[in-house]
Design an enzyme around this catalytic site. Sequence first.
Site, mmCIF file in Angstrom:
data_model
loop_
_atom_site.group_PDB
_atom_site.id
_atom_site.type_symbol
_atom_site.label_atom_id
_atom_site.label_comp_id
_atom_site.label_asym_id
_atom_site.label_seq_id
_atom_site.Cartn_x
_atom_site.Cartn_y
_atom_site.Cartn_z
ATOM 1 N N SER A 295 29.458 20.261 -21.210
ATOM 2 C CA SER A 295 29.036 18.998 -20.706
ATOM 3 C C SER A 295 30.453 17.739 -21.049
ATOM 4 O O SER A 295 31.093 17.761 -21.900
ATOM 5 C CB SER A 295 28.066 18.593 -21.168
ATOM 6 N N LYS A 350 22.243 23.781 -22.449
ATOM 7 C CA LYS A 350 23.167 22.976 -21.102
ATOM 8 C C LYS A 350 22.067 22.691 -20.386
ATOM 9 O O LYS A 350 22.157 21.533 -19.673
ATOM 10 C CB LYS A 350 24.222 23.676 -20.837
ATOM 11 N N HIS A 353 19.864 19.826 -21.482
ATOM 12 C CA HIS A 353 20.853 18.785 -21.609
ATOM 13 C C HIS A 353 20.840 18.035 -20.295
ATOM 14 O O HIS A 353 20.795 16.769 -19.909
ATOM 15 C CB HIS A 353 22.238 19.160 -22.112
ATOM 16 N N ASN A 354 21.086 18.731 -19.162
ATOM 17 C CA ASN A 354 20.909 18.297 -17.750
ATOM 18 C C ASN A 354 19.553 17.694 -17.416
ATOM 19 O O ASN A 354 19.618 16.695 -16.639
ATOM 20 C CB ASN A 354 21.455 19.194 -16.715
ATOM 21 N N GLU A 357 19.439 14.514 -18.951
ATOM 22 C CA GLU A 357 20.344 13.617 -18.170
ATOM 23 C C GLU A 357 19.748 13.174 -16.858
ATOM 24 O O GLU A 357 19.870 11.779 -16.458
ATOM 25 C CB GLU A 357 21.687 14.208 -17.815
#
Length: 627
Positions: A295, A350, A353-354, A357
């Site tokens: 990222s 990940k 994480h997105n 986000e």
Amino acid sequence: MKKVIFVIGVSGCGKSTIGKLLAQELDIPFFDGDDFHPEHNVTKMSSGQALNDDDRQGWLETLNDLAKKQLKENSCIIVCSALKETYRDTLSRDIESKAKWVHLSGSFEQIFKRMNSRSDHFMPSELLKSQFDILEHPKDALQIDISLTPENIVKTIKNKLMNTSEFGLFGLGVMGKSLCRNLANNGFKISMFNRHVDGVEEHVAKNFKAEYPELSEASDFDDIFAFVNSLQQPRRIMLMVNAGKTIDYVIEDLLPHLSENDIIIDGGNSNYKKTKERYDYLKSKGIHFIGTGVSGGEEGALKGPSIMPSGDKEAYEKVAPFLETISAKDKNGLPCCTYVGTEGSGQFIKMVHNGIEYVEMQLLAEVSTIIEALGQKPDDIANTLDGWKNAASSYLLEITTAIFRKKEGDEWLVKKILDKAGNKGTGNWTTIASAELGVPSTLIASALFSRYVSFYKDERIQLNKNFESVNSSELNLTTNDVLEAYQFARIINHYQGFKLIAEASNKYQWNLNLSEIARIWTNGCIIRSTLMEELVEVFKHTDNILTHPQLIAYVKQYMPALKKVVSQSILNDISTPALGEAIHFLIGITTKYASANVIQAQRDFFGAHTYQRLDDDSGKSYHTNWN
């Protein structure tokens, strides 16, 4: 890049001879490890006694210090036995990425004969068997047959170690190119590959190399065979290609050219379930596979991203020096890269994480819309957001502030952008994973579906004509109300995201460390923020941030403002799905007796699904004939 070449093997294999010749050929310093033995060790071996691990420890540490000192000036060659893996670990401590190994191997009879023919060494041939007994063949060393002539041995070492690359990167899109430059800027010798398609992608790697001076020592390829064979073994190849079937096609193209113990790193946004499948498939072929979240976007990949690798821990140790060097660093100077866990756990976090986000972006879009409804123009909005950085600093707040300042001529660029938000799939996967695991990641789903709503632009225009909007001039809010609402929603967003990670960790037995995950998200990645820095410490004490005293206090402090902001927005026809969901979720998760009793009664009425009773804690199931 400066490196230490350790020439290793049992006594009598010819280490000193080869080391000296190689040092002369490369014009770098040579050191014989035997010269650094303390007097005690020399006396012990001279009397026919084999050294034990305690005897060797100080000697190995001395050679490690020597290597570190030499690396400040130049490459060097050090010869020593280094028969055990633990010995080699000591020799390369803190310089793993710069240590190269050459193992001179031969039969006991062959070397015993050599030892008996030499007269100038303190170690008697009778101790040779003890060395063969403890020898642990190094997996990652260049293996050299001592039957070759010294000249051929030196030539082989030079070709294999000095003319080959340490790391390969496959795929030169935006992220791939930035990672190549990052690796090169950190002194690694790399090989770069991009496919050749006539009229579409021609000489991509070659042209890219010519564009940047830091890539002058890099090797460029559009032929897979040549690319793979340009790499030192075990080969380390990072794939930066589109997720999905493309990864599988690339793996199949690479496999015929790979050797046992080579390592493939998938650095794209792959689905964590596919990562496990690829891991198992490649394991059957003797190839290691590491699924890695990366990222930070283009700039992060160049200057230091957050990196989330998972898979085989032993394989990770072989790529850690590269990934940890190029990653961002936290406030204590530690790499924002850590071994996450087994299987596809790195790609799972990940993905989450997105998802986090998505929500952070949606929240900023919503609060900007509210502030605009309060009468502020883009430059005023930018100033307002900039004023929040002390209370709610984050990378996304920073870039949103810059967005509202950007002009094209005399007009604000943000007001010219079509209001249709795209997505690349990770938000979908996060929402699906939440449903599969039974975790209420409601803000992530809300942010995802808000993007879907935005995509119906034509229908929104049509329906706007059918429903009269309320004039928002009566919006009774202050910008501080909006700030506190924003801070509340961000806490709920991070609660939900980390709750999803924790549930996945339990379900798949990944044993994920939430504090360490938060730590590697404090720099380099898109969702870095001061809140994330706080969570590093919070997760050392709990895996549920809504049980932490300080965060409980924050939520209680901000809740009145969020209720006010959401209610005022609804009354004035301002869409705030993520802000609204944040308060709905907290009310729901803190409701002692919820409305689900009615739903369970309905399920029992039409489907005989049964229910349990509050006045019976045995867990017994009941069914009622409701008619």
